[in-house]
Design a protein around this motif. Structure first.
Motif, PDB file in Angstrom:
ATOM      1  N   ARG A   1       1.068  -1.475  -8.398  1.00  0.00           N
ATOM      2  CA  ARG A   1      -0.557  -0.862  -8.143  1.00  0.00           C
ATOM      3  C   ARG A   1      -1.636  -2.014  -8.199  1.00  0.00           C
ATOM      4  O   ARG A   1      -2.493  -2.090  -7.560  1.00  0.00           O
ATOM      5  CB  ARG A   1      -0.726   0.280  -9.016  1.00  0.00           C
ATOM      6  CG  ARG A   1      -0.169   1.461  -8.919  1.00  0.00           C
ATOM      7  CD  ARG A   1      -0.791   2.582  -9.981  1.00  0.00           C
ATOM      8  NE  ARG A   1      -0.628   2.392 -11.157  1.00  0.00           N
ATOM      9  CZ  ARG A   1       0.496   2.588 -12.013  1.00  0.00           C
ATOM     10  NH1 ARG A   1       1.514   3.314 -11.463  1.00  0.00           N
ATOM     11  NH2 ARG A   1       0.484   2.423 -13.287  1.00  0.00           N
ATOM     12  N   ARG A   2      -1.335  -3.054  -9.203  1.00  0.00           N
ATOM     13  CA  ARG A   2      -2.272  -3.984  -9.500  1.00  0.00           C
ATOM     14  C   ARG A   2      -2.366  -4.922  -8.142  1.00  0.00           C
ATOM     15  O   ARG A   2      -3.273  -5.192  -7.521  1.00  0.00           O
ATOM     16  CB  ARG A   2      -1.879  -4.738 -10.571  1.00  0.00           C
ATOM     17  CG  ARG A   2      -2.872  -5.810 -10.815  1.00  0.00           C
ATOM     18  CD  ARG A   2      -2.507  -6.979 -12.277  1.00  0.00           C
ATOM     19  NE  ARG A   2      -2.045  -5.902 -13.263  1.00  0.00           N
ATOM     20  CZ  ARG A   2      -0.938  -6.262 -13.807  1.00  0.00           C
ATOM     21  NH1 ARG A   2      -0.255  -7.600 -13.378  1.00  0.00           N
ATOM     22  NH2 ARG A   2      -0.276  -5.481 -14.903  1.00  0.00           N
TER      23      ARG A   2
ATOM     24  N   ALA B   1      -1.458  -4.032  -5.363  1.00  0.00           N
ATOM     25  CA  ALA B   1      -2.117  -3.264  -3.971  1.00  0.00           C
ATOM     26  C   ALA B   1      -3.658  -3.215  -4.148  1.00  0.00           C
ATOM     27  O   ALA B   1      -4.196  -3.532  -2.821  1.00  0.00           O
ATOM     28  CB  ALA B   1      -1.369  -1.828  -3.831  1.00  0.00           C
ATOM     29  N   ARG B   2      -4.109  -3.264  -5.332  1.00  0.00           N
ATOM     30  CA  ARG B   2      -5.469  -3.327  -5.418  1.00  0.00           C
ATOM     31  C   ARG B   2      -6.042  -4.566  -5.002  1.00  0.00           C
ATOM     32  O   ARG B   2      -6.972  -5.054  -4.290  1.00  0.00           O
ATOM     33  CB  ARG B   2      -6.163  -3.080  -7.011  1.00  0.00           C
ATOM     34  CG  ARG B   2      -6.045  -1.642  -7.186  1.00  0.00           C
ATOM     35  CD  ARG B   2      -6.570  -1.186  -8.587  1.00  0.00           C
ATOM     36  NE  ARG B   2      -6.079  -1.999  -9.559  1.00  0.00           N
ATOM     37  CZ  ARG B   2      -5.189  -1.531 -10.272  1.00  0.00           C
ATOM     38  NH1 ARG B   2      -4.903  -0.434 -10.174  1.00  0.00           N
ATOM     39  NH2 ARG B   2      -4.715  -2.160 -11.255  1.00  0.00           N
ATOM     40  N   HIS B   3      -5.198  -5.782  -5.493  1.00  0.00           N
ATOM     41  CA  HIS B   3      -5.657  -7.117  -5.063  1.00  0.00           C
ATOM     42  C   HIS B   3      -5.577  -7.354  -3.760  1.00  0.00           C
ATOM     43  O   HIS B   3      -6.480  -8.081  -3.135  1.00  0.00           O
ATOM     44  CB  HIS B   3      -4.829  -8.066  -5.678  1.00  0.00           C
ATOM     45  CG  HIS B   3      -4.822  -9.453  -5.475  1.00  0.00           C
ATOM     46  ND1 HIS B   3      -5.999 -10.252  -5.896  1.00  0.00           N
ATOM     47  CD2 HIS B   3      -4.174 -10.527  -4.858  1.00  0.00           C
ATOM     48  CE1 HIS B   3      -5.869 -11.570  -5.486  1.00  0.00           C
ATOM     49  NE2 HIS B   3      -4.883 -11.729  -4.685  1.00  0.00           N
ATOM     50  N   LEU B   4      -4.598  -7.059  -3.056  1.00  0.00           N
ATOM     51  CA  LEU B   4      -4.557  -7.139  -1.649  1.00  0.00           C
ATOM     52  C   LEU B   4      -5.568  -6.442  -0.927  1.00  0.00           C
ATOM     53  O   LEU B   4      -5.957  -6.951   0.224  1.00  0.00           O
ATOM     54  CB  LEU B   4      -2.949  -6.606  -1.115  1.00  0.00           C
ATOM     55  CG  LEU B   4      -2.053  -7.410  -1.475  1.00  0.00           C
ATOM     56  CD1 LEU B   4      -0.710  -7.017  -1.085  1.00  0.00           C
ATOM     57  CD2 LEU B   4      -2.201  -8.799  -0.850  1.00  0.00           C
ATOM     58  N   ALA B   5      -5.974  -5.076  -1.290  1.00  0.00           N
ATOM     59  CA  ALA B   5      -7.030  -4.190  -0.630  1.00  0.00           C
ATOM     60  C   ALA B   5      -8.455  -5.239  -0.877  1.00  0.00           C
ATOM     61  O   ALA B   5      -8.945  -5.398   0.060  1.00  0.00           O
ATOM     62  CB  ALA B   5      -7.358  -3.148  -1.151  1.00  0.00           C
ATOM     63  N   VAL B   6      -8.693  -5.783  -2.174  1.00  0.00           N
ATOM     64  CA  VAL B   6      -9.887  -6.501  -2.087  1.00  0.00           C
ATOM     65  C   VAL B   6      -9.926  -7.847  -1.331  1.00  0.00           C
ATOM     66  O   VAL B   6     -10.864  -8.153  -0.481  1.00  0.00           O
ATOM     67  CB  VAL B   6     -10.047  -6.851  -3.807  1.00  0.00           C
ATOM     68  CG1 VAL B   6     -11.233  -7.978  -3.885  1.00  0.00           C
ATOM     69  CG2 VAL B   6     -10.301  -5.594  -4.756  1.00  0.00           C
ATOM     70  N   SER B   7      -8.672  -8.226  -1.187  1.00  0.00           N
ATOM     71  CA  SER B   7      -8.644  -9.538  -0.338  1.00  0.00           C
ATOM     72  C   SER B   7      -8.852  -9.182   1.136  1.00  0.00           C
ATOM     73  O   SER B   7      -9.287  -9.933   1.894  1.00  0.00           O
ATOM     74  CB  SER B   7      -7.249 -10.364  -0.733  1.00  0.00           C
ATOM     75  OG  SER B   7      -7.194 -10.693  -2.166  1.00  0.00           O
ATOM     76  N   ALA B   8      -8.279  -8.206   1.390  1.00  0.00           N
ATOM     77  CA  ALA B   8      -8.375  -7.745   3.009  1.00  0.00           C
ATOM     78  C   ALA B   8      -9.744  -7.394   3.161  1.00  0.00           C
ATOM     79  O   ALA B   8     -10.221  -7.817   4.388  1.00  0.00           O
ATOM     80  CB  ALA B   8      -7.532  -6.506   3.137  1.00  0.00           C
ATOM     81  N   ARG B   9     -10.493  -6.749   2.298  1.00  0.00           N
ATOM     82  CA  ARG B   9     -11.900  -6.462   2.646  1.00  0.00           C
ATOM     83  C   ARG B   9     -12.675  -7.680   2.777  1.00  0.00           C
ATOM     84  O   ARG B   9     -13.764  -7.941   3.585  1.00  0.00           O
ATOM     85  CB  ARG B   9     -12.486  -5.602   1.595  1.00  0.00           C
ATOM     86  CG  ARG B   9     -12.145  -3.991   1.715  1.00  0.00           C
ATOM     87  CD  ARG B   9     -12.960  -3.172   0.538  1.00  0.00           C
ATOM     88  NE  ARG B   9     -12.494  -3.474  -0.741  1.00  0.00           N
ATOM     89  CZ  ARG B   9     -11.547  -2.853  -1.459  1.00  0.00           C
ATOM     90  NH1 ARG B   9     -10.904  -1.755  -0.656  1.00  0.00           N
ATOM     91  NH2 ARG B   9     -11.571  -3.081  -2.464  1.00  0.00           N
ATOM     92  N   GLN B  10     -12.620  -8.602   1.863  1.00  0.00           N
ATOM     93  CA  GLN B  10     -13.053  -9.919   1.712  1.00  0.00           C
ATOM     94  C   GLN B  10     -12.950 -10.823   3.168  1.00  0.00           C
ATOM     95  O   GLN B  10     -13.742 -11.269   3.597  1.00  0.00           O
ATOM     96  CB  GLN B  10     -12.801 -10.829   0.762  1.00  0.00           C
ATOM     97  CG  GLN B  10     -13.157 -10.230  -0.703  1.00  0.00           C
ATOM     98  CD  GLN B  10     -12.822 -11.133  -1.939  1.00  0.00           C
ATOM     99  OE1 GLN B  10     -11.954 -11.868  -1.738  1.00  0.00           O
ATOM    100  NE2 GLN B  10     -13.351 -10.966  -3.082  1.00  0.00           N
TER     101      GLN B  10
END
Length: 176
Positions: free
Chosen positions: A154-155, A157-166
Motif C-alpha cells: 500500500r505504501r 502504491a501511494r508513492h507510485l501514485a504521487v510520483s506519477a501525478r508529479q
C-alpha cells in the motif's frame, strides 16, 4: 532456541512416547475401547474423502495413531518441525482422548473420577500443544509477515501514485 523450549518440548513429547508405546503393546484391548470413536471418525472421513485409503479395523487405526504419535513426539522433542509436530500431536490427541477417557459412560464413581482426571489432563496437554504449534520462537509469524507485505505494498502504491501525478504535471508544464 531458549532453554525453556529446549527442556519443555521433550517433556511435552514424553507423554506421547509412553502412551504410544503402551498403545502398540496393548492395541487389541485399546481397539475395543476405541471402536465407537473409530467407526464414527472413519465414516466421517470416508464421506468427506471417499478415495482416502483409510483402514476400517480399529486395531490398525490404534497402531497407526501410535506410530504417528511416536514420530511427531520425536520431532517435537528434537526441535525438528516443532510447530508442525505439535499440531499433529494435537490432532491425534483429540480422538485418543475421546476413545480412551469417556468418563460420562463410567458406571462407578471411582472409575468416573479417574477417567475424568485423565480426560482433563489430556485437555491441558492439548492446550500446551496448541501453544507450541503457534510458537514462532520470537520470529514474526506468517500472519504478521502477510500484514507487513500488504502494508508495504500500500505504501509503495501511494508513492507510485504521487510520483506519477508529479511526472504528469511536469510533462503538462513542458507541453504547454
Amino acid at each position: 532456541m531458549s532453554l525453556s523450549r529446549l527442556v519443555a518440548r521433550p517433556m511435552l513429547a514424553s507423554v506421547f512416547v509412553v502412551g504410544a508405546v503402551n498403545a502398540l503393546k496393548n492395541s487389541g484391548a485399546l481397539a475395543a475401547k476405541a471402536e465407537p470413536v473409530t467407526d464414527t471418525l472413519v465414516g466421517t472421513i470416508k464421506k468427506a474423502v471417499p478415495q482416502a485409503p483409510l483402514p476400517d479395523d480399529p486395531q490398525t487405526l490404534v497402531r497407526i495413531n501410535a506410530a504417528v504419535q511416536i514420530a511427531a513426539a520425536a520431532a517435537l522433542a528434537t526441535g525438528r518441525g516443532p510447530r508442525t509436530s505439535a499440531a499433529v500431536l494435537a490432532a491425534s490427541l483429540a480422538p485418543t482422548t475421546l476413545a480412551g477417557h469417556r468418563f460420562w459412560e463410567a458406571d462407578d464413581q471411582a472409575t468416573k473420577t479417574q477417567q475424568q482426571l485423565h480426560f482433563f489432563k489430556n485437555l491441558s496437554v492439548l492446550g500446551g500443544l496448541l501453544i507450541a504449534a503457534g510458537d514462532t520462537e520470537g520470529r514474526p509469524g506468517v500472519a504478521w509477515r502477510a500484514r507487513r507485505v500488504a502494508k508495504d505494498a500500500r505504501r509503495e502504491a501511494r508513492h507510485l501514485a504521487v510520483s506519477a501525478r508529479q511526472e504528469a504535471k511536469l510533462v503538462k508544464a513542458k507541453v504547454a
